[in-house]
Enzyme design. Structure first.
Site, mmCIF file in Angstrom:
data_model
loop_
_atom_site.group_PDB
_atom_site.id
_atom_site.type_symbol
_atom_site.label_atom_id
_atom_site.label_comp_id
_atom_site.label_asym_id
_atom_site.label_seq_id
_atom_site.Cartn_x
_atom_site.Cartn_y
_atom_site.Cartn_z
ATOM 1 N N ASP A 152 86.099 -28.088 14.447
ATOM 2 C CA ASP A 152 86.901 -27.728 13.272
ATOM 3 C C ASP A 152 86.708 -28.694 12.106
ATOM 4 O OD1 ASP A 152 87.947 -25.598 14.751
ATOM 5 O OD2 ASP A 152 89.471 -26.910 15.627
ATOM 6 N N HIS A 170 85.164 -20.303 12.957
ATOM 7 C CA HIS A 170 84.584 -20.877 11.743
ATOM 8 C C HIS A 170 85.154 -20.113 10.552
ATOM 9 C CE1 HIS A 170 80.788 -22.393 14.086
ATOM 10 N NE2 HIS A 170 81.918 -22.873 14.551
HETATM 11 P P1 GDP Z 1 84.646 -25.187 11.929
HETATM 12 O O1 GDP Z 1 85.108 -24.663 13.258
HETATM 13 O O2 GDP Z 1 83.969 -26.506 12.036
HETATM 14 O O3 GDP Z 1 83.826 -24.203 11.157
HETATM 15 O O4 GDP Z 1 85.968 -25.455 11.066
HETATM 16 P P2 GDP Z 1 87.248 -24.490 10.927
HETATM 17 O O5 GDP Z 1 86.874 -23.352 10.058
HETATM 18 O O6 GDP Z 1 87.834 -24.196 12.256
HETATM 19 O O7 GDP Z 1 88.281 -25.464 10.229
HETATM 20 C C1 GDP Z 1 88.090 -25.959 8.953
HETATM 21 C C2 GDP Z 1 89.228 -25.430 8.041
HETATM 22 O O8 GDP Z 1 89.288 -26.187 6.868
HETATM 23 C C3 GDP Z 1 89.010 -24.006 7.588
HETATM 24 O O9 GDP Z 1 90.256 -23.392 7.422
HETATM 25 C C4 GDP Z 1 88.303 -24.163 6.241
HETATM 26 O O10 GDP Z 1 88.534 -23.083 5.367
HETATM 27 C C5 GDP Z 1 88.972 -25.407 5.724
HETATM 28 N N1 GDP Z 1 88.124 -26.288 4.916
HETATM 29 C C6 GDP Z 1 86.806 -26.569 5.055
HETATM 30 N N2 GDP Z 1 86.445 -27.535 4.197
HETATM 31 C C7 GDP Z 1 87.552 -27.865 3.511
HETATM 32 C C8 GDP Z 1 87.831 -28.835 2.485
HETATM 33 O O11 GDP Z 1 86.983 -29.601 2.065
HETATM 34 N N3 GDP Z 1 89.129 -28.908 2.058
HETATM 35 C C9 GDP Z 1 90.101 -28.098 2.519
HETATM 36 N N4 GDP Z 1 91.338 -28.246 2.040
HETATM 37 N N5 GDP Z 1 89.879 -27.186 3.480
HETATM 38 C C10 GDP Z 1 88.624 -27.079 3.965
HETATM 39 MG MG MG Z 2 86.864 -24.053 14.162
#
Ligand code: GDP
Ligand code: MG
Length: 428
Positions: A12, A40
């Site tokens: 995440d 994601h």
């Molecule tokens: P992944 O599993 O690694 O793809 O990550 P996730 O999608 O589960 O979690 C990352 C969360 O943070 C998601 O809700 C994204 O939309 C959000 N996100 C990603 N980058 C940023 C950022 O730089 N700032 C903020 N506030 N949210 C972000």
């Molecule tokens: Mg995730």
């Protein structure tokens, strides 16, 4: 150019977000491990999407997406996920999406087994997503699964299903449960039939693309600390999340990676059970969780949160062989007066070097230092120079604890909320 986008921590970190951003320059995006336990989240001009099985590249029309042999695929989930994305205006065709004939199918009885076992364990549970991932990888290594290619050559499929169900029922029976061969067979035909035209030898395709000079991106699920071999076993996932596995899990084991972009969150989060040394509790945790929206994308579960963990992150960078780093969610820290950072681990009263054997983690205590916050919205910042002084200091500290250079900083969830760092500002 072969590039892997991988998680450095517990997952995440924002891998989907970075794949969505960077895939503009690529011809192909390949998911190489895991199943629909992934979540994601991508926010781009098309809308907000949560991807579980499909590579995040699917949101770009000109990119080919590949689901590699390292994956485990729940066909019903895939069917629902493709339908949901199509409703959101995303095109998914056999030309655009390729599924490995060697990817393993996650069957309904794998999900059943996962749930039964987590319930049996009660308070000793692993914190599984209950989507059958552990059981189906177990079956894979016992060589008792059905693979996507079996949907193309169906003469013996019913017989195979019968034998598998007979075997699985020996186990399910001990929980007082049972699977039915006819039902499984029908399930395979119903949800598998839809994807027959998508199934191919993805390895041959990848090598051909490479020969043509195409740019290939590999998308990981979860982070380094969830790798089955090198993570916080047994609180890991059931597959190899590391970049080194990307070529194997994609179908082309001989491929080499040119770049590994490690995604590091500006603080920590962890879904499920297991040791989490830098964990915050009480109001401090609640505040950060709310500020960062730290609820699981796949399950909606509240994520455990902590400060940036310099020890675990350094280990993750090494495991991944990261050549560059993208920092995400630093904007979330704008809400904090003081920013906690776990700068070291203490074991039996002594600071230790490196990340210890997982069973020692429960005894490790975090050494915490607080950085001054900047209390200012940075979600529109477009360069390092525009950051408030304390945010610059914080990023310079992160850089000092990372062996690879920070090249991207994400300051929001939306595709263009980021900036690049191409000079040596972080080393000043
Ligand atoms: P992944 O599993 O690694 O793809 O990550 P996730 O999608 O589960 O979690 C990352 C969360 O943070 C998601 O809700 C994204 O939309 C959000 N996100 C990603 N980058 C940023 C950022 O730089 N700032 C903020 N506030 N949210 C972000
Ligand atoms: Mg995730």
């Amino acid at each position: 150019m072969n590039t892997a986008i991988v998680g450095i921590n517990w997952g995440d970190e924002g891998k989907g977000r970075m794949v969505d951003l960077l895939s503009e320059e690529y011809d192909m995006v390949v998911r190489y491990q895991g199943g629909n336990n992934a979540g994601h989240t991508v926010v781009n001009p098309k809308g907000k999407f949560i991807l579980n099985l499909l590579p995040s590249g699917i949101l770009r029309d000109e990119v080919m997406s590949v689901m590699g042999p390292g994956m485990v695929i729940d066909l019903k989930h895939l069917s629902n996920e493709t339908a949901r994305l199509r409703e959101g205006g995303v095109s998914i065709t056999p030309e655009k999406l390729k599924i490995s004939d060697k990817a393993v199918i996650c069957l309904p009885y794998n999900v059943q087994q996962d749930i039964l076992e987590e319930e049996r364990l009660k308070d000793k549970k692993f914190g599984s997503t209950r989507r059958g991932i552990g059981p189906v990888y177990g079956d894979k290594y016992m060589k008792k699964t059905i693979r996507m290619g079996d949907l193309l050559y169906t003469e013996n499929l019913m017989q195979k299903v019968r034998e598998l169900v007979e075997w699985k029922n020996l186990l399910l029976g001990s929980y007082g449960a049972k699977a039915d061969a006819e039902e499984i067979y029908e399930w395979l035909l119903c949800y598998g039939g839809e994807f027959k035209d998508y199934i191919c030898d993805t390895g041959a395709l990848l090598l051909d693309m490479e020969k043509q000079g195409k740019k290939i991106m590999f998308e990981a699920q979860l982070g380094a600390l969830r790798d089955i071999d090198y993570g916080i076993y047994p609180y890991t996932s059931s597959s190899n999340t590391l970049a080194a596995y990307a070529p194997i899990g994609s179908g082309a084991p001989s491929m080499k990676l040119d770049k590994v972009i490690g995604i590091v969150k500006a603080y920590s989060s962890c879904v499920g059970e297991g040791p989490f040394v830098c964990e915050l509790f009480g109001d401090e945790a609640h505040f950060l969780r709310e500020a960062g929206g730290e609820y699981g994308a796949a399950t909606g579960r509240p994520r455990r949160v902590g400060g940036f963990d310099a020890v675990a992150t350094a280990y993750g960078v090494k495991l991944q062989g990261a050549t560059e780093i993208a920092i995400t969610k630093i904007d979330v820290l704008s809400a904090l007066d003081k920013i906690p950072v776990c700068v070291a681990y203490e074991l039996d009263g002594k600071v230790i070097n490196g990340f210890p054997y997982p069973s020692l983690l429960d005894k490790c205590k975090p050494v915490v230092e607080y950085f001054d916050g900047w209390k200012q919205d940075i979600s529109g910042v477009k360069s390092f120079d525009e950051l408030p002084e304390n945010a610059k200091k914080y990023l310079r500290y992160l850089q000092s604890r990372l062996e690879a250079k920070i090249t991207y900083v994400s300051v929001g969830a939306v595709r263009d909320q980021f900036f690049k760092i191409e000079d040596d500002s972080l080393y000043k």
